[in-house]
Design a protein around this motif. Structure first.
Motif, PDB file in Angstrom:
ATOM      1  N   UNK A  19       0.784  -1.460  -0.090  1.00  0.00           N
ATOM      2  CA  UNK A  19      -0.015   0.127  -0.208  1.00  0.00           C
ATOM      3  C   UNK A  19       0.921   1.214   0.014  1.00  0.00           C
ATOM      4  N   UNK A  20       1.929   1.255   0.759  1.00  0.00           N
ATOM      5  CA  UNK A  20       2.677   2.567   0.755  1.00  0.00           C
ATOM      6  C   UNK A  20       3.581   2.685  -0.350  1.00  0.00           C
ATOM      7  N   UNK A  21       3.808   1.502  -0.951  1.00  0.00           N
ATOM      8  CA  UNK A  21       4.498   1.717  -2.350  1.00  0.00           C
ATOM      9  C   UNK A  21       3.923   2.139  -3.577  1.00  0.00           C
ATOM     10  N   UNK A  22       2.510   1.239  -3.658  1.00  0.00           N
ATOM     11  CA  UNK A  22       1.999   1.543  -4.680  1.00  0.00           C
ATOM     12  C   UNK A  22       0.254   2.252  -4.752  1.00  0.00           C
ATOM     13  N   UNK A  45      11.711  -8.053  -4.489  1.00  0.00           N
ATOM     14  CA  UNK A  45      12.086  -7.327  -5.700  1.00  0.00           C
ATOM     15  C   UNK A  45      11.024  -6.346  -6.445  1.00  0.00           C
ATOM     16  N   UNK A  46       9.454  -7.052  -6.296  1.00  0.00           N
ATOM     17  CA  UNK A  46       8.426  -6.170  -6.697  1.00  0.00           C
ATOM     18  C   UNK A  46       8.115  -5.053  -5.998  1.00  0.00           C
ATOM     19  N   UNK A  47       8.503  -5.099  -4.845  1.00  0.00           N
ATOM     20  CA  UNK A  47       8.547  -3.800  -3.810  1.00  0.00           C
ATOM     21  C   UNK A  47       9.648  -2.582  -4.117  1.00  0.00           C
ATOM     22  N   UNK A  48      10.498  -3.089  -4.836  1.00  0.00           N
ATOM     23  CA  UNK A  48      11.931  -2.089  -5.242  1.00  0.00           C
ATOM     24  C   UNK A  48      11.926  -1.774  -6.621  1.00  0.00           C
ATOM     25  N   UNK A  49      11.212  -2.677  -7.332  1.00  0.00           N
ATOM     26  CA  UNK A  49      11.538  -2.532  -8.897  1.00  0.00           C
ATOM     27  C   UNK A  49      10.742  -1.649  -9.553  1.00  0.00           C
ATOM     28  N   UNK A  50       9.325  -1.605  -9.251  1.00  0.00           N
ATOM     29  CA  UNK A  50       8.708  -0.661 -10.223  1.00  0.00           C
ATOM     30  C   UNK A  50       8.248   0.681  -9.650  1.00  0.00           C
ATOM     31  N   UNK A  88      -3.493   2.304  -3.067  1.00  0.00           N
ATOM     32  CA  UNK A  88      -4.638   1.422  -2.967  1.00  0.00           C
ATOM     33  C   UNK A  88      -5.270   0.879  -4.253  1.00  0.00           C
ATOM     34  N   UNK A  89      -4.929   1.344  -5.548  1.00  0.00           N
ATOM     35  CA  UNK A  89      -5.703   1.169  -6.656  1.00  0.00           C
ATOM     36  C   UNK A  89      -5.563  -0.178  -7.006  1.00  0.00           C
ATOM     37  N   UNK A  90      -4.403  -1.014  -6.849  1.00  0.00           N
ATOM     38  CA  UNK A  90      -4.249  -2.197  -7.181  1.00  0.00           C
ATOM     39  C   UNK A  90      -3.988  -3.218  -6.032  1.00  0.00           C
ATOM     40  N   UNK A  91      -4.396  -2.955  -5.108  1.00  0.00           N
ATOM     41  CA  UNK A  91      -4.129  -3.614  -3.815  1.00  0.00           C
ATOM     42  C   UNK A  91      -4.681  -4.939  -3.504  1.00  0.00           C
ATOM     43  N   UNK A  92      -5.857  -5.128  -4.345  1.00  0.00           N
ATOM     44  CA  UNK A  92      -6.390  -6.494  -4.071  1.00  0.00           C
ATOM     45  C   UNK A  92      -5.418  -7.647  -5.166  1.00  0.00           C
ATOM     46  N   UNK A  93      -5.120  -7.056  -6.075  1.00  0.00           N
ATOM     47  CA  UNK A  93      -4.061  -7.900  -6.938  1.00  0.00           C
ATOM     48  C   UNK A  93      -2.919  -8.250  -6.247  1.00  0.00           C
TER      49      UNK A  93
END
Length: 221
Positions: free
Chosen positions: A75-78, A216-221, A80-85
């Motif tokens: 949530x902090x990184x991305x 990696x997902x948390x750091x890369x995009x 709420x828009x994609x949180x369920x994914x």
């Protein structure tokens, strides 16, 4: 935010339970697996089982805290828009890590839906990669362990199983080729250090892949 973090905790809390259920009936067809997961089980409580249940509850609580913490980081990184994914991504990865660590098995009933969700996220959910990159990532994720397995077949014929191949394909669908290579490199380092620390020649690769993919997902995009 509290709703999503709490959802992550609840899902994470049940991961040890789900892993225990898988351990009792795998391998199995998807239909039979779903039936067994949904079928209630009886808990017999007595003094002999007290320590076992307390340890099980503690493990579930820790798993829930980890899942809720990871959900918060997404949530902090991305946002709420994609949180369920992202919650689905984290939950399936953590469950696969738990099952592979317990059984040395990555069941199709989880890896195949993870692969499908990766394509769906790229196509419908404004994912981390575009659909073409998702398809190429899945293809490379599938082909890479097959090629490596052929090259080292003489030394270790069990280096990669079918579950590992499908798992890497699923990660490729979510992350794309370049990020998938980072995941494999990080997982190799983590599992090498772990095997040295535990003095083991063979360890399950799934947990390393799962948590490396989250990092990696948390750091890369």
């Amino acid at each position: 935010m509290i709703v999503y973090v709490l959802t992550g905790f609840i899902l994470g809390f049940f991961i040890p339970y789900m892993s225990r259920r898988f351990a009792k009936f795998m391998p199995a067809t998807p239909a039979y697996a779903i039936l067994q997961i949904l079928r209630p089980i009886k808990f017999i409580y007595n003094s002999r089982h007290k320590k076992l249940y307390l340890a099980y509850l503690e493990r579930s609580f820790v798993s829930g805290l980890i899942a809720s913490g990871i959900s918060y980081l997404f949530i902090y990184r991305y946002g709420f828009s994609q949180i369920w994914w992202h919650i689905a991504f984290v939950f399936i990865l953590m469950l696969l890590a738990e099952i592979d660590g317990r059984m040395l098995l990555l069941p199709d009933i989880l890896t195949v839906p993870l692969l499908i969700l990766g394509f769906a996220y790229a196509t419908l959910g404004n994912g981390w990669v575009i659909p073409a990159e998702s398809a190429i990532g899945a293809l490379i994720g599938y082909a890479l362990p097959v090629v490596v397995g052929i090259l080292i077949l003489g030394r270790n014929k069990d280096a990669f199983g079918g579950g590992d191949i499908k798992f890497l394909a699923a990660l490729g669908a979510w992350l794309g080729v370049e990020t998938l290579l980072y995941v494999i490199a990080l997982a190799s380092i983590i599992m090498f250090v772990y095997s040295l620390a535990r003095s083991r020649k063979f360890v399950a690769f799934g947990p390393g892949l799962a948590f490396s993919a989250i990092i990696v997902a948390l750091l890369s995009y």
